[in-house]
Design a protein around this motif. Structure first.
Motif, mmCIF file in Angstrom:
data_model
loop_
_atom_site.group_PDB
_atom_site.id
_atom_site.type_symbol
_atom_site.label_atom_id
_atom_site.label_comp_id
_atom_site.label_asym_id
_atom_site.label_seq_id
_atom_site.Cartn_x
_atom_site.Cartn_y
_atom_site.Cartn_z
ATOM 1 N N LYS A 132 9.961 19.597 -10.699
ATOM 2 C CA LYS A 132 9.738 18.953 -9.412
ATOM 3 C C LYS A 132 8.630 17.923 -9.571
ATOM 4 O O LYS A 132 7.617 18.175 -10.223
ATOM 5 C CB LYS A 132 9.333 19.981 -8.346
ATOM 6 N N SER A 133 8.832 16.746 -8.969
ATOM 7 C CA SER A 133 7.800 15.708 -9.007
ATOM 8 C C SER A 133 7.889 14.856 -7.752
ATOM 9 O O SER A 133 8.880 14.902 -7.021
ATOM 10 C CB SER A 133 7.963 14.834 -10.253
ATOM 11 N N ASN A 134 6.852 14.090 -7.492
ATOM 12 C CA ASN A 134 6.808 13.200 -6.338
ATOM 13 C C ASN A 134 6.528 11.776 -6.805
ATOM 14 O O ASN A 134 5.804 11.572 -7.789
ATOM 15 C CB ASN A 134 5.725 13.644 -5.350
ATOM 16 N N ALA A 135 7.096 10.797 -6.094
ATOM 17 C CA ALA A 135 6.893 9.401 -6.478
ATOM 18 C C ALA A 135 7.104 8.487 -5.286
ATOM 19 O O ALA A 135 7.783 8.836 -4.325
ATOM 20 C CB ALA A 135 7.861 9.020 -7.600
ATOM 21 N N ALA A 136 6.507 7.308 -5.373
ATOM 22 C CA ALA A 136 6.715 6.285 -4.348
ATOM 23 C C ALA A 136 8.142 5.753 -4.469
ATOM 24 O O ALA A 136 8.693 5.675 -5.565
ATOM 25 C CB ALA A 136 5.713 5.155 -4.544
ATOM 26 N N GLY A 137 8.761 5.410 -3.321
ATOM 27 C CA GLY A 137 10.132 4.908 -3.361
ATOM 28 C C GLY A 137 10.543 4.237 -2.070
ATOM 29 O O GLY A 137 9.710 3.692 -1.340
ATOM 30 N N GLY A 138 11.836 4.296 -1.766
ATOM 31 C CA GLY A 138 12.425 3.555 -0.647
ATOM 32 C C GLY A 138 13.094 2.311 -1.206
ATOM 33 O O GLY A 138 12.502 1.606 -2.037
ATOM 34 N N LYS A 139 14.323 2.023 -0.795
ATOM 35 C CA LYS A 139 15.047 0.895 -1.373
ATOM 36 C C LYS A 139 14.280 -0.418 -1.237
ATOM 37 O O LYS A 139 14.192 -1.196 -2.188
ATOM 38 C CB LYS A 139 16.431 0.765 -0.735
ATOM 39 N N GLY A 140 13.727 -0.659 -0.054
ATOM 40 C CA GLY A 140 12.986 -1.897 0.140
ATOM 41 C C GLY A 140 11.764 -1.976 -0.746
ATOM 42 O O GLY A 140 11.523 -2.998 -1.419
ATOM 43 N N ALA A 141 10.978 -0.904 -0.775
ATOM 44 C CA ALA A 141 9.761 -0.881 -1.584
ATOM 45 C C ALA A 141 10.094 -1.007 -3.066
ATOM 46 O O ALA A 141 9.417 -1.730 -3.809
ATOM 47 C CB ALA A 141 8.984 0.406 -1.317
ATOM 48 N N ASN A 142 11.148 -0.315 -3.512
ATOM 49 C CA ASN A 142 11.546 -0.413 -4.916
ATOM 50 C C ASN A 142 11.925 -1.847 -5.287
ATOM 51 O O ASN A 142 11.536 -2.355 -6.348
ATOM 52 C CB ASN A 142 12.748 0.499 -5.190
ATOM 53 N N GLN A 143 12.690 -2.498 -4.426
ATOM 54 C CA GLN A 143 13.117 -3.868 -4.711
ATOM 55 C C GLN A 143 11.930 -4.824 -4.747
ATOM 56 O O GLN A 143 11.860 -5.727 -5.587
ATOM 57 C CB GLN A 143 14.161 -4.300 -3.687
ATOM 58 N N ALA A 144 10.991 -4.603 -3.832
ATOM 59 C CA ALA A 144 9.794 -5.449 -3.807
ATOM 60 C C ALA A 144 8.960 -5.252 -5.067
ATOM 61 O O ALA A 144 8.469 -6.225 -5.671
ATOM 62 C CB ALA A 144 8.965 -5.135 -2.565
ATOM 63 N N VAL A 145 8.777 -4.009 -5.476
ATOM 64 C CA VAL A 145 7.991 -3.722 -6.684
ATOM 65 C C VAL A 145 8.692 -4.303 -7.911
ATOM 66 O O VAL A 145 8.046 -4.875 -8.799
ATOM 67 C CB VAL A 145 7.761 -2.208 -6.837
#
Length: 310
Positions: A33-46
């Motif tokens: 189990k792990s946690n990470a920043a995400g979201g389609k919009g945020a991923n595309q921006a990064v």
């Protein structure tokens, strides 16, 4: 430097690694189990920012610890967060990602604050939209926001990119102001009613999208590659790089963000930009998690140089 603006979702991801899909009623052990920043919009921006684009964002987070964490994460990735608002009533968006032993995944999404982005907040970003080369959006924020943002973009000669994910009915008003649509093969078939099986069916999808009002299309087809059909560069297929996939999460988002960092606004260099985007997404699938797996420009270039030496 290319200027990219993203209207989209911001999530905190929980990644669960399992050996296989559970059957109904079964209790199955989670291996990791792990946690990470995400979201389609945020991923595309990064992905766009890490690939060298000057990147800004329109979105919303909850007024909570997770929202504060996501704002800091985006800022650390050199993304302008001026137009990311805070919602006092709804929590920051989240996703639970189930990753299986064969490299496939399922994703469960809680929209939260992402669904509360308002037209007023979009209007507040008008001058920054107008100063961009590209405006990208997906379907994890309200479509009415996308329509207004794209209308502002078109009024200012900004190229608009729609990633229709997750696939749903598209407003005709949004299609009228979309320059380039980028679905995967399943999303494309859902939207056009034409199954993607070969190049002829891809051409048929492109023709259908033109009937719907969108003149330029890219269909991503997982580990096979990407099909393109544009006014300026014709049509063709760019194969994917062959790698061992560990986790496909954010591969499509990396593709879109990296693509936007290299594209010319008239899409005339789409084939070259697609090759760059394919290389970026091939690096993403070799690591776990969404945002942590998105490569930098230096990593993409190093992979390309290594490939050329072979």
């Amino acid at each position: 430097m290319v200027k990219v603006m993203v209207l989209g979702s911001i999530n905190v991801d929980t990644i669960l690694q399992l050996s296989r899909v559970a059957v109904p009623g079964e209790t199955l052990a989670v291996n990791e189990k792990s946690n990470a920043a995400g979201g389609k919009g945020a991923n595309q921006a990064v992905a766009a920012a890490r690939a060298g684009a000057d990147t800004a964002f329109i979105g919303k987070v909850g007024k909570d610890d997770l929202g504060n964490k996501m704002l800091k994460t985006l800022q650390k990735n050199n993304i302008d967060t001026t137009h990311i608002a805070e919602d006092k009533k709804h929590g920051t968006g989240s996703a639970t990602i189930l990753v299986y032993g064969d490299g496939q995944n399922n994703i469960l999404v809680y929209g939260g604050a992402n669904q509360e982005v308002t037209l007023t907040e979009v209007k507040a970003a008008k001058s920054q939209i107008a100063a961009s080369d590209f405006l990208i959006t997906q379907f994890e924020t309200p479509q009415e926001d996308a329509v207004l943002a794209f209308q502002i973009a078109k009024e200012n000669h900004v190229t608009t990119i729609l990633n229709p994910a997750p696939a749903s009915e598209i407003s005709p008003d949004l299609l009228k102001v979309t320059d380039l649509i980028i679905p995967n093969e399943t999303e494309s078939a859902t939207l056009t009613g034409i199954e993607v099986t070969d190049e002829a069916s891809m051409d048929a999808n492109a023709a259908k999208f033109r009937e719907m009002g969108v003149k330029n299309l890219i269909i991503t087809i997982g580990d096979k590659g990407a099909y393109y059909n544009t006014e300026s560069a014709g049509h063709g297929f760019v194969p994917a790089y062959k790698v061992h996939a560990v986790d496909p999460t954010a591969a499509g988002d990396t593709f879109i963000g990296a693509l936007s960092s290299q594209l010319k606004p008239d899409l005339s260099n789409v084939k070259e930009a697609l090759m760059f985007a394919q290389r970026a997404s091939s690096l993403t699938v070799q690591k776990l998690g969404a945002m942590p797996s998105i490569p930098t420009l230096a990593e993409i270039n190093a992979a390309q140089e290594k490939d050329e030496e072979k």
